[in-house]
Motif scaffolding. Structure first.
Motif, PDB file in Angstrom:
ATOM      1  N   GLY A  36       0.817  -1.197   0.000  1.00 21.20           N
ATOM      2  CA  GLY A  36       0.000   0.000   0.000  1.00 21.20           C
ATOM      3  C   GLY A  36       0.854   1.252   0.000  1.00 21.20           C
ATOM      4  N   LEU A  37       0.215   2.384  -0.224  1.00 20.70           N
ATOM      5  CA  LEU A  37       0.879   3.676  -0.289  1.00 20.70           C
ATOM      6  C   LEU A  37       0.566   4.464   0.976  1.00 20.70           C
ATOM      7  N   VAL A  38       1.608   4.955   1.649  1.00 20.07           N
ATOM      8  CA  VAL A  38       1.408   5.761   2.853  1.00 20.07           C
ATOM      9  C   VAL A  38       0.921   7.144   2.426  1.00 20.07           C
ATOM     10  N   ILE A  39      -0.301   7.508   2.882  1.00 19.81           N
ATOM     11  CA  ILE A  39      -0.852   8.805   2.477  1.00 19.81           C
ATOM     12  C   ILE A  39      -0.955   9.785   3.638  1.00 19.81           C
ATOM     13  N   GLY A  40      -0.629   9.333   4.843  1.00 21.34           N
ATOM     14  CA  GLY A  40      -0.689  10.234   5.980  1.00 21.34           C
ATOM     15  C   GLY A  40      -0.412   9.518   7.282  1.00 21.34           C
ATOM     16  N   LYS A  41      -0.687  10.241   8.383  1.00 17.03           N
ATOM     17  CA  LYS A  41      -0.472   9.695   9.713  1.00 17.03           C
ATOM     18  C   LYS A  41      -1.745   9.923  10.522  1.00 17.03           C
ATOM     19  N   LEU A  42      -2.231   8.868  11.195  1.00 13.21           N
ATOM     20  CA  LEU A  42      -3.434   8.992  12.016  1.00 13.21           C
ATOM     21  C   LEU A  42      -3.104   9.347  13.459  1.00 13.21           C
ATOM     22  N   ALA A  43      -1.998   8.824  13.959  1.00 12.43           N
ATOM     23  CA  ALA A  43      -1.526   9.098  15.318  1.00 12.43           C
ATOM     24  C   ALA A  43       0.003   9.065  15.265  1.00 12.43           C
ATOM     25  N   ASN A  44       0.645   9.202  16.415  1.00 12.94           N
ATOM     26  CA  ASN A  44       2.107   9.267  16.421  1.00 12.94           C
ATOM     27  C   ASN A  44       2.769   8.117  15.673  1.00 12.94           C
ATOM     28  N   TYR A  45       2.280   6.904  15.873  1.00 15.32           N
ATOM     29  CA  TYR A  45       2.920   5.748  15.251  1.00 15.32           C
ATOM     30  C   TYR A  45       1.953   4.915  14.430  1.00 15.32           C
ATOM     31  N   THR A  46       0.865   5.517  13.972  1.00 15.90           N
ATOM     32  CA  THR A  46      -0.101   4.832  13.118  1.00 15.90           C
ATOM     33  C   THR A  46      -0.130   5.522  11.763  1.00 15.90           C
ATOM     34  N   LEU A  47       0.164   4.753  10.721  1.00 19.72           N
ATOM     35  CA  LEU A  47       0.211   5.292   9.369  1.00 19.72           C
ATOM     36  C   LEU A  47      -1.126   5.090   8.671  1.00 19.72           C
ATOM     37  N   LYS A  48      -1.535   6.042   7.869  1.00 21.69           N
ATOM     38  CA  LYS A  48      -2.733   5.899   7.034  1.00 21.69           C
ATOM     39  C   LYS A  48      -2.244   5.375   5.691  1.00 21.69           C
ATOM     40  N   VAL A  49      -2.632   4.129   5.385  1.00 19.39           N
ATOM     41  CA  VAL A  49      -2.125   3.449   4.190  1.00 19.39           C
ATOM     42  C   VAL A  49      -3.278   3.148   3.242  1.00 19.39           C
ATOM     43  N   ALA A  50      -3.106   3.541   1.974  1.00 21.22           N
ATOM     44  CA  ALA A  50      -4.100   3.270   0.937  1.00 21.22           C
ATOM     45  C   ALA A  50      -3.676   2.030   0.163  1.00 21.22           C
ATOM     46  N   PHE A  51      -4.519   1.012   0.209  1.00 26.74           N
ATOM     47  CA  PHE A  51      -4.332  -0.189  -0.590  1.00 26.74           C
ATOM     48  C   PHE A  51      -5.240  -0.042  -1.801  1.00 26.74           C
ATOM     49  N   PRO A  52      -5.081  -0.869  -2.838  1.00 30.16           N
ATOM     50  CA  PRO A  52      -5.927  -0.701  -4.025  1.00 30.16           C
ATOM     51  C   PRO A  52      -7.430  -0.712  -3.754  1.00 30.16           C
ATOM     52  N   ARG A  53      -7.881  -1.414  -2.724  1.00 29.83           N
ATOM     53  CA  ARG A  53      -9.325  -1.506  -2.488  1.00 29.83           C
ATOM     54  C   ARG A  53      -9.795  -0.916  -1.168  1.00 29.83           C
ATOM     55  N   VAL A  54      -8.874  -0.509  -0.293  1.00 29.68           N
ATOM     56  CA  VAL A  54      -9.264  -0.025   1.030  1.00 29.68           C
ATOM     57  C   VAL A  54      -8.166   0.885   1.588  1.00 29.68           C
ATOM     58  N   THR A  55      -8.558   1.828   2.435  1.00 35.05           N
ATOM     59  CA  THR A  55      -7.609   2.685   3.145  1.00 35.05           C
ATOM     60  C   THR A  55      -7.792   2.445   4.638  1.00 35.05           C
ATOM     61  N   VAL A  56      -6.697   2.122   5.337  1.00 35.16           N
ATOM     62  CA  VAL A  56      -6.776   1.786   6.758  1.00 35.16           C
ATOM     63  C   VAL A  56      -5.600   2.393   7.519  1.00 35.16           C
TER      64      VAL A  56
END
Length: 91
Positions: A36-56
């Motif tokens: 997946g592609l890292v598109i941001g940060k949700l918390a200090n050590y939690t990455l917002k990652v976009a996969f082809p079908r879902v972002t988590v």
């Protein structure tokens, strides 16, 4: 990732990561090896990652940086493994 220092290497909307932990309980597409592609940060050590079908949100400990690849991965690059059925209460 084994060390928090590796978080400094991440650039949003460029860095690609691969899952090292089975997160298929959240979504059947999130098996080990999914990229997946890292598109941001949700918390200090939690990455917002976009996969082809879902972002988590993914913990930095549950993924590794993919060297020499940038941008959004395609469906063809995702593992074709089917998640196994889980028993009640199992992690």
């Amino acid at each position: 990732m084994k060390d928090r220092q590796e978080l400094d290497r991440i650039r949003f909307n460029e860095t690609r990561v691969v899952l090292t932990r089975d997160l298929s309980t959240m979504n059947p597409n999130l098996v080990p090896g999914a990229q997946g592609l890292v598109i941001g940060k949700l918390a200090n050590y939690t990455l917002k990652v976009a996969f082809p079908r879902v972002t988590v949100g993914v913990s930095w400990r549950d993924c590794e940086i993919v060297p020499d690849k940038i941008g959004m991965p395609t469906d063809a690059e995702q593992p074709k493994a089917l998640p196994r059925p889980r028993a009640m209460g199992e992690e």
